[in-house]
Scaffold this active site. Sequence first.
Site, mmCIF file in Angstrom:
data_model
loop_
_atom_site.group_PDB
_atom_site.id
_atom_site.type_symbol
_atom_site.label_atom_id
_atom_site.label_comp_id
_atom_site.label_asym_id
_atom_site.label_seq_id
_atom_site.Cartn_x
_atom_site.Cartn_y
_atom_site.Cartn_z
ATOM 1 N N ASP A 27 0.852 -1.265 -0.848
ATOM 2 C CA ASP A 27 0.185 0.422 0.066
ATOM 3 C C ASP A 27 0.871 0.723 0.239
ATOM 4 O O ASP A 27 1.895 1.010 0.207
ATOM 5 C CB ASP A 27 -1.179 -0.179 1.343
ATOM 6 C CG ASP A 27 -1.922 -0.978 0.863
ATOM 7 O OD1 ASP A 27 -2.263 -1.183 -0.145
ATOM 8 O OD2 ASP A 27 -2.241 -1.502 2.165
ATOM 9 N N ASP A 40 -7.172 -1.283 -4.149
ATOM 10 C CA ASP A 40 -8.145 -1.902 -3.311
ATOM 11 C C ASP A 40 -9.021 -0.445 -3.904
ATOM 12 O O ASP A 40 -10.102 -0.548 -3.417
ATOM 13 C CB ASP A 40 -7.637 -0.624 -2.119
ATOM 14 C CG ASP A 40 -6.059 -2.150 -1.771
ATOM 15 O OD1 ASP A 40 -6.371 -2.951 -1.532
ATOM 16 O OD2 ASP A 40 -5.357 -0.491 -1.231
#
Length: 172
Positions: free
Chosen positions: A121, A140
């Site tokens: 991330d 995401d």
Amino acid sequence: MNPWVKRVLGLVVALVVYAIDQGIKGWVVNDVQLDRIGQVYVLPFFNLTWTQNFGVSLGLFTAGSPEGRWALVAMTGAIAAFVFVWLLRERKLPEIAALGMVLGGALGNIRDRFGVGYVIDYADLHFGGFRPFLIFNLADAAITIGVLIILARSLFSREKPDAAAETAPIAD
């Protein structure tokens, strides 16, 4: 439009989302070397911030062991398989495209978890000290947008009644 053409378009959406996600993650790791430097200021409301996500959405179900990691790979793989089958059975192009976004994002995160043991991330959206989201990645975002499209369409779009059914006399 031919139903198989729609399905192929959905799979192309999945492939494009997967490829862009993996490309950005490769750039963040190999070129920016975010894993070494930790954070890059980009805009007053957006940074690139290195995060290793060992769980799933919102950090839930964190895998603290190799067994947990492989359980998450299996669980998310099963969900991706379900989404793939749903995509193949769906008839409406907007839903097929949204499912393609979900599938591509899921495959991108599965690839991370399988390859390095965690999801990479990096996207850190913030407004001063307020962060409306946890640090996330393109996969995401694609999953979230795809799910929101499916939910919005299921809540707000209605099937148009069949014109022949409206004009047919009611049998006693």
